[in-house]
Write a protein that holds these residues in place. Structure first.
Motif, mmCIF file in Angstrom:
data_model
loop_
_atom_site.group_PDB
_atom_site.id
_atom_site.type_symbol
_atom_site.label_atom_id
_atom_site.label_comp_id
_atom_site.label_asym_id
_atom_site.label_seq_id
_atom_site.Cartn_x
_atom_site.Cartn_y
_atom_site.Cartn_z
ATOM 1 N N GLY A 1 -1.446 29.796 -22.162
ATOM 2 C CA GLY A 1 -2.022 31.030 -21.673
ATOM 3 C C GLY A 1 -2.813 31.260 -20.235
ATOM 4 O O GLY A 1 -2.813 32.017 -19.732
ATOM 5 N N GLY A 2 -2.692 29.973 -19.525
ATOM 6 C CA GLY A 2 -3.447 30.088 -18.778
ATOM 7 C C GLY A 2 -2.778 30.677 -17.122
ATOM 8 O O GLY A 2 -1.653 30.681 -17.168
ATOM 9 N N GLU A 3 -3.164 30.551 -16.082
ATOM 10 C CA GLU A 3 -2.321 30.681 -14.650
ATOM 11 C C GLU A 3 -2.393 29.819 -13.646
ATOM 12 O O GLU A 3 -2.874 28.708 -14.020
ATOM 13 C CB GLU A 3 -3.573 31.885 -14.479
ATOM 14 N N ILE A 4 -0.942 29.666 -13.982
ATOM 15 C CA ILE A 4 0.246 28.492 -13.319
ATOM 16 C C ILE A 4 0.736 28.738 -11.462
ATOM 17 O O ILE A 4 0.800 28.041 -11.684
ATOM 18 C CB ILE A 4 0.939 28.104 -14.524
ATOM 19 N N ASP A 5 0.876 30.013 -11.724
ATOM 20 C CA ASP A 5 1.101 30.631 -10.108
ATOM 21 C C ASP A 5 0.679 29.213 -8.713
ATOM 22 O O ASP A 5 1.304 28.708 -8.503
ATOM 23 C CB ASP A 5 1.544 31.549 -9.963
ATOM 24 N N THR A 6 -0.286 28.917 -8.890
ATOM 25 C CA THR A 6 -1.111 28.336 -7.284
ATOM 26 C C THR A 6 -0.488 26.694 -8.205
ATOM 27 O O THR A 6 -0.441 26.144 -7.331
ATOM 28 C CB THR A 6 -1.936 27.915 -8.059
ATOM 29 N N GLN B 1 0.818 -1.135 -0.110
ATOM 30 C CA GLN B 1 0.084 0.178 0.323
ATOM 31 C C GLN B 1 1.210 1.216 -0.110
ATOM 32 O O GLN B 1 0.036 2.419 -0.497
ATOM 33 C CB GLN B 1 -0.082 -0.100 0.768
ATOM 34 N N LEU B 2 1.928 1.176 0.859
ATOM 35 C CA LEU B 2 3.080 2.396 0.501
ATOM 36 C C LEU B 2 3.751 2.896 -0.790
ATOM 37 O O LEU B 2 3.554 3.641 -1.043
ATOM 38 C CB LEU B 2 4.152 2.342 1.823
ATOM 39 N N ASP B 3 4.394 1.595 -1.260
ATOM 40 C CA ASP B 3 4.544 1.351 -2.060
ATOM 41 C C ASP B 3 3.515 1.995 -3.438
ATOM 42 O O ASP B 3 3.875 2.583 -4.628
ATOM 43 C CB ASP B 3 4.710 0.238 -2.607
ATOM 44 N N GLN B 4 2.927 1.859 -3.475
ATOM 45 C CA GLN B 4 1.324 1.959 -4.304
ATOM 46 C C GLN B 4 1.280 3.552 -4.108
ATOM 47 O O GLN B 4 1.016 3.919 -5.466
ATOM 48 C CB GLN B 4 -0.072 1.191 -4.163
ATOM 49 N N ALA B 5 1.024 3.803 -3.075
ATOM 50 C CA ALA B 5 0.491 5.074 -2.661
ATOM 51 C C ALA B 5 1.907 6.292 -2.523
ATOM 52 O O ALA B 5 1.112 7.390 -3.438
ATOM 53 C CB ALA B 5 0.223 5.743 -0.691
ATOM 54 N N TYR B 6 2.787 6.292 -2.399
ATOM 55 C CA TYR B 6 3.916 6.509 -3.403
ATOM 56 C C TYR B 6 4.352 6.560 -4.809
ATOM 57 O O TYR B 6 4.394 7.105 -6.015
ATOM 58 C CB TYR B 6 5.429 6.088 -2.763
ATOM 59 N N ASN B 7 3.971 5.832 -5.433
ATOM 60 C CA ASN B 7 3.613 5.738 -6.606
ATOM 61 C C ASN B 7 2.317 6.459 -7.154
ATOM 62 O O ASN B 7 2.898 6.919 -8.264
ATOM 63 C CB ASN B 7 3.929 3.941 -7.279
ATOM 64 N N ASP B 8 1.940 6.704 -6.732
ATOM 65 C CA ASP B 8 0.036 6.921 -7.124
ATOM 66 C C ASP B 8 0.752 8.778 -7.017
ATOM 67 O O ASP B 8 0.209 10.068 -7.838
ATOM 68 C CB ASP B 8 -0.802 6.840 -6.507
ATOM 69 N N LEU B 9 1.141 9.676 -5.906
ATOM 70 C CA LEU B 9 2.049 10.587 -6.168
ATOM 71 C C LEU B 9 2.824 10.944 -6.430
ATOM 72 O O LEU B 9 3.201 11.852 -6.988
ATOM 73 C CB LEU B 9 2.231 10.658 -4.070
ATOM 74 N N ASP B 10 3.635 10.135 -7.184
ATOM 75 C CA ASP B 10 4.872 10.328 -7.689
ATOM 76 C C ASP B 10 4.096 10.400 -9.329
ATOM 77 O O ASP B 10 4.416 11.319 -10.053
ATOM 78 C CB ASP B 10 6.409 9.474 -7.733
ATOM 79 N N SER B 11 3.430 10.037 -9.168
ATOM 80 C CA SER B 11 2.772 9.269 -10.989
ATOM 81 C C SER B 11 1.578 11.204 -10.765
ATOM 82 O O SER B 11 1.931 11.683 -12.067
ATOM 83 C CB SER B 11 1.435 8.301 -10.811
ATOM 84 N N MET B 12 0.975 11.799 -9.867
ATOM 85 C CA MET B 12 0.082 12.681 -9.773
ATOM 86 C C MET B 12 1.544 14.097 -9.731
ATOM 87 O O MET B 12 0.962 14.995 -11.317
ATOM 88 C CB MET B 12 -0.420 13.204 -8.252
ATOM 89 N N SER B 13 2.555 13.968 -9.738
ATOM 90 C CA SER B 13 3.436 14.710 -9.615
ATOM 91 C C SER B 13 3.413 14.912 -10.929
ATOM 92 O O SER B 13 4.073 16.075 -11.910
ATOM 93 C CB SER B 13 4.918 14.571 -8.964
ATOM 94 N N ASN B 14 3.636 13.707 -11.512
ATOM 95 C CA ASN B 14 4.381 13.777 -13.169
ATOM 96 C C ASN B 14 3.135 14.435 -14.324
ATOM 97 O O ASN B 14 3.340 15.313 -15.438
ATOM 98 C CB ASN B 14 4.490 12.364 -13.742
ATOM 99 N N GLU B 15 1.443 13.793 -13.857
ATOM 100 C CA GLU B 15 0.677 14.611 -14.478
ATOM 101 C C GLU B 15 0.225 16.108 -14.271
ATOM 102 O O GLU B 15 -0.222 16.661 -14.744
ATOM 103 C CB GLU B 15 -0.281 13.404 -13.791
ATOM 104 N N LEU B 16 0.519 15.970 -13.104
ATOM 105 C CA LEU B 16 0.251 18.076 -12.338
ATOM 106 C C LEU B 16 1.831 18.441 -13.597
ATOM 107 O O LEU B 16 1.302 20.183 -13.806
ATOM 108 C CB LEU B 16 1.348 18.008 -11.468
ATOM 109 N N ASP B 17 2.934 17.962 -14.057
ATOM 110 C CA ASP B 17 3.265 18.854 -15.270
ATOM 111 C C ASP B 17 3.272 19.185 -15.867
ATOM 112 O O ASP B 17 3.443 20.231 -16.486
ATOM 113 C CB ASP B 17 4.921 18.121 -14.714
ATOM 114 N N THR B 18 2.502 18.270 -16.381
ATOM 115 C CA THR B 18 1.921 17.906 -18.040
ATOM 116 C C THR B 18 1.165 19.014 -18.376
ATOM 117 O O THR B 18 0.509 19.803 -18.897
ATOM 118 C CB THR B 18 1.663 16.592 -18.101
ATOM 119 N N ARG B 19 0.218 18.933 -16.868
ATOM 120 C CA ARG B 19 -1.021 20.092 -17.221
ATOM 121 C C ARG B 19 -0.258 21.671 -16.572
ATOM 122 O O ARG B 19 -1.343 22.595 -17.397
ATOM 123 C CB ARG B 19 -1.846 19.778 -15.773
ATOM 124 N N ILE B 20 0.545 21.337 -15.921
ATOM 125 C CA ILE B 20 0.749 22.585 -15.741
ATOM 126 C C ILE B 20 1.836 23.008 -17.597
ATOM 127 O O ILE B 20 1.629 24.392 -17.402
ATOM 128 C CB ILE B 20 2.016 22.971 -15.449
#
Length: 306
Positions: free
Chosen positions: A81-86, A55-74
């Protein structure tokens, strides 16, 4: 008789042996049960520990995946031309949580999973924002295309207007050019008698040149230099600095004029008279007389000396 009876066990001893056997069996069963319980308990703990680590490994992997996905969205939102400071602040916070993750106790799994769920919701919201920005950008692109078309049409209109203006200015410039009419060239003798062309050298004390500048309501009211150029049969201009001759530029080339007079043109017709004394005989033949102002010819005439 006594020896035979002593060789067989007594009922009391047999009963004691059975009791001991039963007790031994019960102890063995109890020991086996305890061992089995401990084994099962150990296996369950091992299973739970393995599950917890997974569960810990899966949660960390999910968190890491969220980080990569967030990079893509940013990146996408920044490109749109959207606002990305937040989002950048959230990204920084997420990276800090990833660094501290391995140091946290297993009791934080539920909290961490909650954060993962929260980030998932955030990503969904950002996907919606991306779609909104795409729609907005598509709309802006359409508007931009329409504006470009309008700008091109406006430029064409301005171009046509400038061409029309240039043509109008050309017409006005042409219309504003002065012209002369009623040109008359006379030979004046020393006695003051005037003769029209053709005339002889003995009749020429000086030339009298009369003409009229035509009325022009388009031309500006301004001072004008009126130049008279007389060209002889040999192609040379009659030229005498002492008599007021000089040079001017016509069609990009320097040329001579014979005599000049400065006037104020007020758009009305105006009669002018030039007197020119050559001081020597004229060559026989045909002479051309041209009248200029500024850089254009106003008119011409000719006379003959025979």
């Amino acid at each position: 008789m006594e020896n035979k009876s002593s060789a067989n066990p007594t009922p009391e001893k047999g009963q004691n042996k059975r009791i001991f056997t039963v007790i031994l069996v019960l102890l063995l069963i109890a020991a086996s049960g305890a061992f089995i319980y401990k084994y099962l308990e150990s296996s369950e703990l091992a299973r739970q520990n393995q599950l917890t680590q997974a569960q810990l490994d899966q949660a960390y992997n999910d968190l890491d995946s969220m980080s990569n996905e967030l990079d893509t969205r940013i990146l996408k939102i920044a490109q749109l031309g959207g606002e990305i400071d937040t989002l950048l602040q959230i990204k920084t916070q997420l990276e800090e949580e990833k660094k501290a993750f391995r140091k946290k106790a297993y009791r934080q799994i539920n909290d961490l999973q909650g954060k993962v769920d929260g980030y998932k919701e955030l990503l969904v919201a950002q996907d919606e924002e991306i779609e909104r920005l795409k729609v907005l950008n598509d709309s802006l692109m359409v508007e931009n295309t329409e504006l470009k078309v309008e700008a091109n049409n406006l430029n064409e209109s301005i171009k046509d207007l400038n061409q029309s203006k240039a043509k109008l200015e050309e017409k006005v410039a042409t219309a504003s050019k002065l012209k002369v009419e009623k040109v008359e060239i006379l030979a004046v003798s020393s006695s003051g008698k005037e003769r029209a062309s053709p005339f002889k050298n003995r009749h020429i004390d000086h030339l009298k040149i009369d003409f009229e500048i035509v009325e022009n309501r388009v031309a500006p009211i301004e001072g004008k230099g009126i130049l008279v150029k007389i060209t002889g049969p040999d192609g040379n201009v009659i030229f005498d600095v002492a008599s007021g001759s000089g040079t001017f530029v016509f069609e990009g080339r320097e040329s001579f004029y014979t005599v000049k007079k400065d006037i104020l043109f007020d758009r009305n017709s105006q009669a002018l008279t030039f007197l020119y004394s050559k001081g020597s005989d004229y060559d026989l033949g045909k002479y051309t007389l041209e009248v200029f102002t500024d850089d254009y010819r106003m008119g011409s005439a000719s006379f003959i000396v025979k």
